[in-house]
Write an enzyme that holds these catalytic residues in place. Structure first.
Site, mmCIF file in Angstrom:
data_model
loop_
_atom_site.group_PDB
_atom_site.id
_atom_site.type_symbol
_atom_site.label_atom_id
_atom_site.label_comp_id
_atom_site.label_asym_id
_atom_site.label_seq_id
_atom_site.Cartn_x
_atom_site.Cartn_y
_atom_site.Cartn_z
ATOM 1 N N SER A 24 -6.875 0.121 1.153
ATOM 2 C CA SER A 24 -6.090 1.284 0.699
ATOM 3 C C SER A 24 -6.192 1.592 -0.788
ATOM 4 O O SER A 24 -5.709 0.835 -1.630
ATOM 5 C CB SER A 24 -4.591 1.051 0.970
ATOM 6 O OG SER A 24 -4.327 1.066 2.327
ATOM 7 N N HIS A 56 -8.411 5.969 2.559
ATOM 8 C CA HIS A 56 -9.436 5.067 3.072
ATOM 9 C C HIS A 56 -10.724 5.862 3.227
ATOM 10 O O HIS A 56 -10.809 6.737 4.086
ATOM 11 C CB HIS A 56 -9.037 4.485 4.434
ATOM 12 C CG HIS A 56 -7.837 3.579 4.361
ATOM 13 N ND1 HIS A 56 -7.933 2.219 4.377
ATOM 14 C CD2 HIS A 56 -6.526 3.865 4.236
ATOM 15 C CE1 HIS A 56 -6.724 1.692 4.274
ATOM 16 N NE2 HIS A 56 -5.854 2.666 4.192
ATOM 17 N N HIS A 78 -7.599 0.182 10.897
ATOM 18 C CA HIS A 78 -6.526 -0.768 11.180
ATOM 19 C C HIS A 78 -6.173 -0.734 12.661
ATOM 20 O O HIS A 78 -6.338 0.282 13.328
ATOM 21 C CB HIS A 78 -5.269 -0.400 10.373
ATOM 22 C CG HIS A 78 -5.470 -0.405 8.897
ATOM 23 N ND1 HIS A 78 -6.048 0.656 8.234
ATOM 24 C CD2 HIS A 78 -5.172 -1.334 7.960
ATOM 25 C CE1 HIS A 78 -6.113 0.364 6.947
ATOM 26 N NE2 HIS A 78 -5.583 -0.824 6.747
ATOM 27 N N TYR A 80 -3.236 -0.508 13.731
ATOM 28 C CA TYR A 80 -2.167 0.488 13.942
ATOM 29 C C TYR A 80 -2.700 1.915 14.093
ATOM 30 O O TYR A 80 -1.955 2.807 14.477
ATOM 31 C CB TYR A 80 -1.107 0.416 12.830
ATOM 32 C CG TYR A 80 -1.560 0.797 11.441
ATOM 33 C CD1 TYR A 80 -1.857 2.110 11.097
ATOM 34 C CD2 TYR A 80 -1.658 -0.171 10.440
ATOM 35 C CE1 TYR A 80 -2.262 2.450 9.819
ATOM 36 C CE2 TYR A 80 -2.056 0.152 9.152
ATOM 37 C CZ TYR A 80 -2.352 1.469 8.851
ATOM 38 O OH TYR A 80 -2.755 1.794 7.593
ATOM 39 N N GLU A 81 -3.974 2.096 13.782
ATOM 40 C CA GLU A 81 -4.551 3.434 13.997
ATOM 41 C C GLU A 81 -4.896 3.650 15.474
ATOM 42 O O GLU A 81 -5.401 4.713 15.837
ATOM 43 C CB GLU A 81 -5.799 3.614 13.133
ATOM 44 C CG GLU A 81 -5.483 3.677 11.643
ATOM 45 C CD GLU A 81 -6.737 3.714 10.788
ATOM 46 O OE1 GLU A 81 -7.402 4.762 10.750
ATOM 47 O OE2 GLU A 81 -7.063 2.682 10.161
ATOM 48 N N ALA A 108 -4.282 -3.782 0.009
ATOM 49 C CA ALA A 108 -3.034 -3.491 -0.697
ATOM 50 C C ALA A 108 -1.941 -4.240 0.038
ATOM 51 O O ALA A 108 -1.964 -4.327 1.273
ATOM 52 C CB ALA A 108 -2.758 -1.996 -0.669
ATOM 53 N N MET A 203 -1.206 -5.214 6.379
ATOM 54 C CA MET A 203 -1.502 -4.839 7.767
ATOM 55 C C MET A 203 -2.994 -4.960 8.110
ATOM 56 O O MET A 203 -3.502 -4.238 8.961
ATOM 57 C CB MET A 203 -1.041 -3.406 8.024
ATOM 58 C CG MET A 203 0.421 -3.167 7.685
ATOM 59 S SD MET A 203 0.837 -1.435 7.733
ATOM 60 C CE MET A 203 2.446 -1.453 6.908
ATOM 61 N N SER A 204 -3.676 -5.860 7.425
ATOM 62 C CA SER A 204 -5.129 -5.959 7.674
ATOM 63 C C SER A 204 -5.610 -7.382 7.416
ATOM 64 O O SER A 204 -4.822 -8.325 7.407
ATOM 65 C CB SER A 204 -5.870 -4.972 6.763
ATOM 66 O OG SER A 204 -5.740 -5.369 5.409
ATOM 67 N N ASN A 227 3.495 -3.093 -4.540
ATOM 68 C CA ASN A 227 4.951 -2.918 -4.561
ATOM 69 C C ASN A 227 5.600 -4.257 -4.277
ATOM 70 O O ASN A 227 4.966 -5.148 -3.707
ATOM 71 C CB ASN A 227 5.377 -1.919 -3.472
ATOM 72 C CG ASN A 227 4.856 -2.325 -2.106
ATOM 73 O OD1 ASN A 227 3.684 -2.089 -1.760
ATOM 74 N ND2 ASN A 227 5.695 -2.979 -1.332
ATOM 75 N N HIS A 239 3.770 5.465 1.098
ATOM 76 C CA HIS A 239 2.308 5.307 1.042
ATOM 77 C C HIS A 239 1.779 5.907 -0.267
ATOM 78 O O HIS A 239 0.849 5.383 -0.872
ATOM 79 C CB HIS A 239 1.672 5.985 2.256
ATOM 80 C CG HIS A 239 0.186 5.804 2.343
ATOM 81 N ND1 HIS A 239 -0.398 4.563 2.520
ATOM 82 C CD2 HIS A 239 -0.833 6.685 2.259
ATOM 83 C CE1 HIS A 239 -1.727 4.701 2.533
ATOM 84 N NE2 HIS A 239 -2.010 5.975 2.390
HETATM 85 N N1 HPA Z 1 4.071 -3.988 3.457
HETATM 86 C C1 HPA Z 1 2.994 -3.889 4.273
HETATM 87 N N2 HPA Z 1 1.832 -3.393 3.874
HETATM 88 C C2 HPA Z 1 1.741 -2.964 2.602
HETATM 89 C C3 HPA Z 1 2.804 -3.036 1.712
HETATM 90 C C4 HPA Z 1 4.046 -3.572 2.165
HETATM 91 O O1 HPA Z 1 5.051 -3.672 1.426
HETATM 92 N N3 HPA Z 1 2.367 -2.506 0.538
HETATM 93 C C5 HPA Z 1 1.070 -2.165 0.722
HETATM 94 N N4 HPA Z 1 0.680 -2.429 1.972
#
Ligand code: HPA
Length: 265
Positions: A24, A56, A78, A80-81, A108, A203-204, A227, A239
């Site tokens: 990401s 992406h 991903h 989730y896609e 990320a 998530m990856s 974050n 996002h």
């Molecule tokens: N959680 C899950 N995936 C993420 C996050 C998060 O806080 N930040 C960037 N990708």
């Protein structure tokens, strides 16, 4: 547009030893480091599908990263896609097939460990695979007997690269928790993840790392903390914010990858 046969010819000429996957908003890490010899859209590579998430890219390039022959993968798909694991791991199997020996995975992530702040880079020394839906059961190489009983390998299976990553990022390596997504976590989930030993969440990466390791690649991973994870800072996650922080951190990510790639051999 490059045809896949032309791309393969460029790979043969460049003879890359390593590949890097940019998650990401992280493709900018290549700026000033990577000179492409040939580029092809994922959509034009048999077996690959283009990512649908904003930020992406979805292109494969072969060229030189500060002089080191590499394959750069800009963007990933991903789970989730809506893709099955075979689609999610197709990119990794493709680069393994192109002959690279080292795979660098970037992502990320939300920071859970107290010292991790937005913009920090965390080398990955292990992962928690907390994926729901169709659980990943390992990748059978060469036969269809499965790999039950064998411990799957994690992004930190290339210890030499991990040491370089820790030195280059200035941060101790940590554990990456891979969740299915696509929603960010609840604050209660983050508290639970911390107890389980997670330092960052995303998530990856986890299943990609296991696939690559099963194919014999040395795998290293680094999370770009975009974050503080849910509940650990004021405000809600978006996002958009994740992408904005990633854009600011890519300069250091590029330098970090140089440190690993120039020592990959
Ligand atoms: N959680 C899950 N995936 C993420 C996050 C998060 O806080 N930040 C960037 N990708």
């Amino acid at each position: 547009m490059t045809a896949f046969s032309d791309f393969r010819a460029a790979v043969a000429a460049v003879a890359p030893t390593a590949a890097a996957v940019f998650g990401s908003g992280l493709s900018g890490a290549a700026d000033g480091h990577f000179a492409a010899v040939a580029t092809i859209a994922y959509a034009d590579v048999p077996g690959l599908v283009p990512p649908t998430v904003a930020g992406h890219g979805g292109r494969l390039a072969v060229g030189h990263w500060d002089g080191v022959p590499v394959v750069a993968c800009f963007g990933r798909v991903h789970f989730y896609e809506g893709h099955g694991w075979d689609r999610v791991t197709a990119l990794v199997r493709m680069v393994a097939e192109l002959g690279v020996k080292t795979l660098l995975l970037t992502n990320a992530a939300g920071g859970i460990r107290d010292d991790l702040n937005p913009g920090d880079l965390m080398p990955i020394r292990g992962h928690l695979k907390l994926l729901d839906g169709q659980a990943w059961r390992g990748f059978a190489v060469g036969d269809d007997s499965g790999r039950e009983g064998e411990a799957p390998a994690e992004p930190g299976n290339a210890w030499r690269h991990l040491v370089v990553l820790e030195a280059a990022t200035g941060n101790p390596a940590g554990v990456y928790a891979a969740l299915t997504g696509p929603c960010y976590e609840t604050p209660a989930e983050i508290r639970a993840l911390r107890v389980m030993g997670a330092d960052a969440v995303g998530m990856s990466t986890a299943v990609e790392a296991e696939t690559a390791a099963a194919l014999g690649l040395a795998v290293a991973g680094v999370s770009c903390v975009t974050n503080k994870a849910a509940g650990l800072a004021a405000g809600t996650l978006s996002h958009h914010d994740v992408e904005a922080v990633a854009k600011r951190a890519v300069g250091r990510l590029g330098d970090t990858l140089t440190a690993v790639l120039t020592r990959a051999g």
